[in-house]
Design a protein around this motif. Structure first.
Motif, mmCIF file in Angstrom:
data_model
loop_
_atom_site.group_PDB
_atom_site.id
_atom_site.type_symbol
_atom_site.label_atom_id
_atom_site.label_comp_id
_atom_site.label_asym_id
_atom_site.label_seq_id
_atom_site.Cartn_x
_atom_site.Cartn_y
_atom_site.Cartn_z
ATOM 1 N N LEU A 7 65.401 2.092 16.277
ATOM 2 C CA LEU A 7 66.519 3.006 16.510
ATOM 3 C C LEU A 7 67.609 2.371 17.359
ATOM 4 C CD1 LEU A 7 64.602 6.352 16.985
ATOM 5 C CD2 LEU A 7 65.851 5.565 14.971
ATOM 6 N N GLU A 8 67.222 1.465 18.237
ATOM 7 C CA GLU A 8 68.200 0.736 19.050
ATOM 8 C C GLU A 8 69.154 -0.073 18.162
ATOM 9 O OE1 GLU A 8 68.831 0.297 22.569
ATOM 10 O OE2 GLU A 8 67.844 2.245 22.500
ATOM 11 N N ARG A 9 68.670 -0.506 17.014
ATOM 12 C CA ARG A 9 69.508 -1.275 16.081
ATOM 13 C C ARG A 9 70.680 -0.436 15.581
ATOM 14 N NH1 ARG A 9 65.373 -3.297 11.685
ATOM 15 N NH2 ARG A 9 67.289 -3.956 10.667
ATOM 16 N N LEU A 10 70.555 0.895 15.664
ATOM 17 C CA LEU A 10 71.616 1.784 15.178
ATOM 18 C C LEU A 10 72.733 1.991 16.203
ATOM 19 C CD1 LEU A 10 69.455 4.538 13.468
ATOM 20 C CD2 LEU A 10 70.710 2.693 12.346
ATOM 21 N N ASN A 11 72.524 1.592 17.442
ATOM 22 C CA ASN A 11 73.523 1.827 18.489
ATOM 23 C C ASN A 11 74.930 1.343 18.145
ATOM 24 O OD1 ASN A 11 71.851 3.260 20.175
ATOM 25 N ND2 ASN A 11 71.310 1.508 21.437
#
Length: 88
Positions: A7-11
């Motif tokens: 989910l951090e990749r979506l930041n």
């Protein structure tokens, strides 16, 4: 990678595309997934059905597809879609 890491990749894309637009495209992917049980096929068909939207936001939807594929392996396709939409 953990779910959190995925989910951090979506930041970097937060705020670049309307959440409801992403929800509509991913809802189409869920519908297709229910028919085929193939993550890649569901993404391809949903992206084709929403070609103009996806084309206008190619980088965003490319990243969403990669994260969706990875998350679907860990938590299931439908849950991955829900988590992605909420993360945006």
């Amino acid at each position: 990678m953990s779910v959190y890491d995925e989910l951090e990749r979506l930041n970097p894309i937060k705020g670049k595309v309307d959440k409801e637009t992403v929800r509509k495209v991913l809802d189409d992917a869920v519908s297709e997934y229910m028919k085929t049980k193939s993550v890649k096929e569901a993404i391809v068909v949903a992206y084709l059905e929403n070609a103009q939207t996806v084309k206008a936001n190619r980088d965003v939807f490319d990243l969403i597809a990669k994260v969706l594929e990875d998350l679907a392996k860990k938590i299931g396709f439908e849950d991955a879609v829900s988590v992605i939409v909420e993360a945006l």
